[in-house]
Design a protein around this motif. Structure first.
Motif, PDB file in Angstrom:
ATOM      1  N   GLY A 175      37.959   1.452  20.416  1.00  0.00           N
ATOM      2  CA  GLY A 175      37.102   1.213  21.497  1.00  0.00           C
ATOM      3  C   GLY A 175      36.624   2.602  22.128  1.00  0.00           C
ATOM      4  N   ASP A 176      37.133   3.699  21.745  1.00  0.00           N
ATOM      5  CA  ASP A 176      36.449   5.098  22.204  1.00  0.00           C
ATOM      6  C   ASP A 176      35.274   5.604  21.401  1.00  0.00           C
ATOM      7  OD1 ASP A 176      38.286   4.760  24.118  1.00  0.00           O
ATOM      8  OD2 ASP A 176      39.704   6.489  23.331  1.00  0.00           O
ATOM      9  N   LEU A 177      34.074   5.974  22.202  1.00  0.00           N
ATOM     10  CA  LEU A 177      32.971   6.351  21.365  1.00  0.00           C
ATOM     11  C   LEU A 177      33.403   8.031  20.932  1.00  0.00           C
ATOM     12  CD1 LEU A 177      29.937   6.319  20.441  1.00  0.00           C
ATOM     13  CD2 LEU A 177      29.417   7.483  22.590  1.00  0.00           C
ATOM     14  N   GLU A 178      33.442   8.208  19.751  1.00  0.00           N
ATOM     15  CA  GLU A 178      33.750   9.606  19.112  1.00  0.00           C
ATOM     16  C   GLU A 178      32.542  10.209  18.797  1.00  0.00           C
ATOM     17  OE1 GLU A 178      36.369  12.636  18.482  1.00  0.00           O
ATOM     18  OE2 GLU A 178      37.010  10.528  19.333  1.00  0.00           O
ATOM     19  N   ARG A 179      32.645  11.627  18.847  1.00  0.00           N
ATOM     20  CA  ARG A 179      31.201  12.553  18.233  1.00  0.00           C
ATOM     21  C   ARG A 179      31.987  13.650  17.595  1.00  0.00           C
ATOM     22  NH1 ARG A 179      29.592  10.841  23.485  1.00  0.00           N
ATOM     23  NH2 ARG A 179      27.598   9.884  23.360  1.00  0.00           N
ATOM     24  N   VAL A 180      31.402  13.798  16.376  1.00  0.00           N
ATOM     25  CA  VAL A 180      32.209  14.820  15.374  1.00  0.00           C
ATOM     26  C   VAL A 180      30.969  15.559  14.685  1.00  0.00           C
ATOM     27  CG1 VAL A 180      33.524  14.828  13.481  1.00  0.00           C
ATOM     28  CG2 VAL A 180      33.921  13.078  14.919  1.00  0.00           C
ATOM     29  N   ALA A 181      31.351  16.985  14.693  1.00  0.00           N
ATOM     30  CA  ALA A 181      30.540  18.049  13.718  1.00  0.00           C
ATOM     31  C   ALA A 181      30.436  17.476  12.341  1.00  0.00           C
ATOM     32  CB  ALA A 181      30.905  19.235  14.102  1.00  0.00           C
ATOM     33  N   GLU A 182      29.584  17.216  11.985  1.00  0.00           N
ATOM     34  CA  GLU A 182      29.586  16.868  10.508  1.00  0.00           C
ATOM     35  C   GLU A 182      28.350  17.502   9.645  1.00  0.00           C
ATOM     36  OE1 GLU A 182      31.337  12.364  10.772  1.00  0.00           O
ATOM     37  OE2 GLU A 182      29.272  12.337  10.839  1.00  0.00           O
ATOM     38  N   LEU A 183      28.578  17.438   8.314  1.00  0.00           N
ATOM     39  CA  LEU A 183      27.540  17.700   7.307  1.00  0.00           C
ATOM     40  C   LEU A 183      27.134  16.700   6.421  1.00  0.00           C
ATOM     41  CD1 LEU A 183      29.369  20.968   5.386  1.00  0.00           C
ATOM     42  CD2 LEU A 183      27.885  20.941   7.388  1.00  0.00           C
ATOM     43  N   LYS A 184      25.773  16.670   6.576  1.00  0.00           N
ATOM     44  CA  LYS A 184      25.096  15.724   5.488  1.00  0.00           C
ATOM     45  C   LYS A 184      24.866  16.532   4.134  1.00  0.00           C
ATOM     46  CE  LYS A 184      20.957  13.054   4.721  1.00  0.00           C
ATOM     47  NZ  LYS A 184      19.660  12.685   5.160  1.00  0.00           N
ATOM     48  N   VAL A 238      30.008  13.749   6.281  1.00  0.00           N
ATOM     49  CA  VAL A 238      31.563  14.404   5.978  1.00  0.00           C
ATOM     50  C   VAL A 238      32.046  15.356   7.349  1.00  0.00           C
ATOM     51  CG1 VAL A 238      31.186  16.063   4.292  1.00  0.00           C
ATOM     52  CG2 VAL A 238      33.711  15.065   4.671  1.00  0.00           C
ATOM     53  N   PRO A 239      32.987  15.217   8.178  1.00  0.00           N
ATOM     54  CA  PRO A 239      33.520  16.029   8.930  1.00  0.00           C
ATOM     55  C   PRO A 239      33.165  17.659   8.375  1.00  0.00           C
ATOM     56  CG  PRO A 239      34.787  14.483   9.159  1.00  0.00           C
ATOM     57  CD  PRO A 239      33.913  14.223   7.873  1.00  0.00           C
ATOM     58  N   TYR A 293      27.215   6.818   3.581  1.00  0.00           N
ATOM     59  CA  TYR A 293      26.545   7.277   2.384  1.00  0.00           C
ATOM     60  C   TYR A 293      25.125   6.837   2.013  1.00  0.00           C
ATOM     61  CZ  TYR A 293      28.644   3.775  -0.740  1.00  0.00           C
ATOM     62  OH  TYR A 293      28.975   2.643  -1.190  1.00  0.00           O
ATOM     63  N   GLU A 294      24.331   7.174   1.414  1.00  0.00           N
ATOM     64  CA  GLU A 294      23.303   6.835   0.788  1.00  0.00           C
ATOM     65  C   GLU A 294      22.779   6.995  -0.545  1.00  0.00           C
ATOM     66  OE1 GLU A 294      20.649   8.905   3.381  1.00  0.00           O
ATOM     67  OE2 GLU A 294      20.899   7.825   5.123  1.00  0.00           O
ATOM     68  N   VAL A 295      22.209   6.152  -1.423  1.00  0.00           N
ATOM     69  CA  VAL A 295      21.881   6.744  -2.855  1.00  0.00           C
ATOM     70  C   VAL A 295      20.330   5.956  -3.072  1.00  0.00           C
ATOM     71  CG1 VAL A 295      22.656   5.631  -5.247  1.00  0.00           C
ATOM     72  CG2 VAL A 295      24.201   6.148  -3.495  1.00  0.00           C
ATOM     73  N   PHE A 333      22.520  20.225  -1.036  1.00  0.00           N
ATOM     74  CA  PHE A 333      22.091  20.926   0.284  1.00  0.00           C
ATOM     75  C   PHE A 333      22.863  20.261   1.255  1.00  0.00           C
ATOM     76  CE2 PHE A 333      19.197  21.145   3.877  1.00  0.00           C
ATOM     77  CZ  PHE A 333      18.688  22.749   3.750  1.00  0.00           C
ATOM     78  N   GLN A 334      23.115  21.263   2.306  1.00  0.00           N
ATOM     79  CA  GLN A 334      24.030  20.737   3.396  1.00  0.00           C
ATOM     80  C   GLN A 334      23.346  20.920   4.698  1.00  0.00           C
ATOM     81  OE1 GLN A 334      28.117  22.026   1.696  1.00  0.00           O
ATOM     82  NE2 GLN A 334      27.377  23.562   3.156  1.00  0.00           N
ATOM     83  N   THR A 335      23.254  19.965   5.660  1.00  0.00           N
ATOM     84  CA  THR A 335      22.788  20.242   6.926  1.00  0.00           C
ATOM     85  C   THR A 335      23.726  19.788   7.834  1.00  0.00           C
ATOM     86  OG1 THR A 335      20.657  19.190   5.986  1.00  0.00           O
ATOM     87  CG2 THR A 335      20.729  19.365   8.407  1.00  0.00           C
ATOM     88  N   ARG A 336      23.884  20.481   9.004  1.00  0.00           N
ATOM     89  CA  ARG A 336      25.045  20.409   9.934  1.00  0.00           C
ATOM     90  C   ARG A 336      24.494  19.505  10.995  1.00  0.00           C
ATOM     91  NH1 ARG A 336      29.692  24.219  11.546  1.00  0.00           N
ATOM     92  NH2 ARG A 336      30.374  23.013  13.003  1.00  0.00           N
ATOM     93  N   GLY A 337      25.124  18.580  11.485  1.00  0.00           N
ATOM     94  CA  GLY A 337      24.729  17.735  12.719  1.00  0.00           C
ATOM     95  C   GLY A 337      26.003  17.209  13.458  1.00  0.00           C
ATOM     96  N   LEU A 338      25.489  16.304  14.450  1.00  0.00           N
ATOM     97  CA  LEU A 338      26.616  15.467  15.056  1.00  0.00           C
ATOM     98  C   LEU A 338      26.713  13.923  14.994  1.00  0.00           C
ATOM     99  CD1 LEU A 338      28.573  16.192  17.321  1.00  0.00           C
ATOM    100  CD2 LEU A 338      26.946  15.406  19.135  1.00  0.00           C
ATOM    101  N   GLY A 339      27.666  13.621  14.318  1.00  0.00           N
ATOM    102  CA  GLY A 339      27.782  12.151  13.977  1.00  0.00           C
ATOM    103  C   GLY A 339      28.503  11.420  15.115  1.00  0.00           C
ATOM    104  N   GLN A 340      28.467  10.220  15.241  1.00  0.00           N
ATOM    105  CA  GLN A 340      28.972   9.258  16.447  1.00  0.00           C
ATOM    106  C   GLN A 340      29.340   8.074  15.858  1.00  0.00           C
ATOM    107  OE1 GLN A 340      26.456   9.134  19.698  1.00  0.00           O
ATOM    108  NE2 GLN A 340      26.354   7.020  19.333  1.00  0.00           N
TER     109      GLN A 340
END
Length: 103
Positions: free
Chosen positions: A58-67, A8-9, A95-97, A36-43
């Motif tokens: 059509g545009d590649l987007e990169r977003v600071a997200e938390l896992k 999630v952003p 998401y993952e389960v 537990f939260q880990t900060r990363g970069l989603g795209q």
């Protein structure tokens, strides 16, 4: 018991977490709202037909997200995933389960 992880952003994580916690997910013994939260970069790149919350088709987007990772009782997992999907700003949240063994 299940483990639920979602991405999630950063700026929109708290309302999504609260929606998931409101289902009873994230409880460990006498504690609630555990995660537990880990900060990363989603795209991602939205394709034709997408209605992106962030970015443009059509545009590649990169977003600071938390896992965000948490545990969830068997009888609550479907409600927790439904709450995640309803509260998440993306039209297709990632998401993952996983089913966990109690040892």
């Amino acid at each position: 018991m299940y483990k639920l992880a979602f991405f999630v952003p950063v700026g929109e994580a708290e309302p999504v977490k609260e929606a998931v916690f409101a289902t009873g997910a994230g409880r460990i013994g006498d504690y609630e709202a555990c995660c537990f939260q880990t900060r990363g970069l989603g795209q991602f790149r939205p394709l034709d037909g997408a209605n992106p919350h962030i970015g443009h088709v059509g545009d590649l987007e990169r977003v600071a997200e938390l896992k965000v990772e948490l545990v969830c009782r068997d009888d609550l997992i479907h409600d927790a995933v439904a709450a995640l999907k309803a509260a998440h700003p993306y039209e297709e949240p990632a998401y993952e389960v996983w089913r966990l063994e109690n040892i």
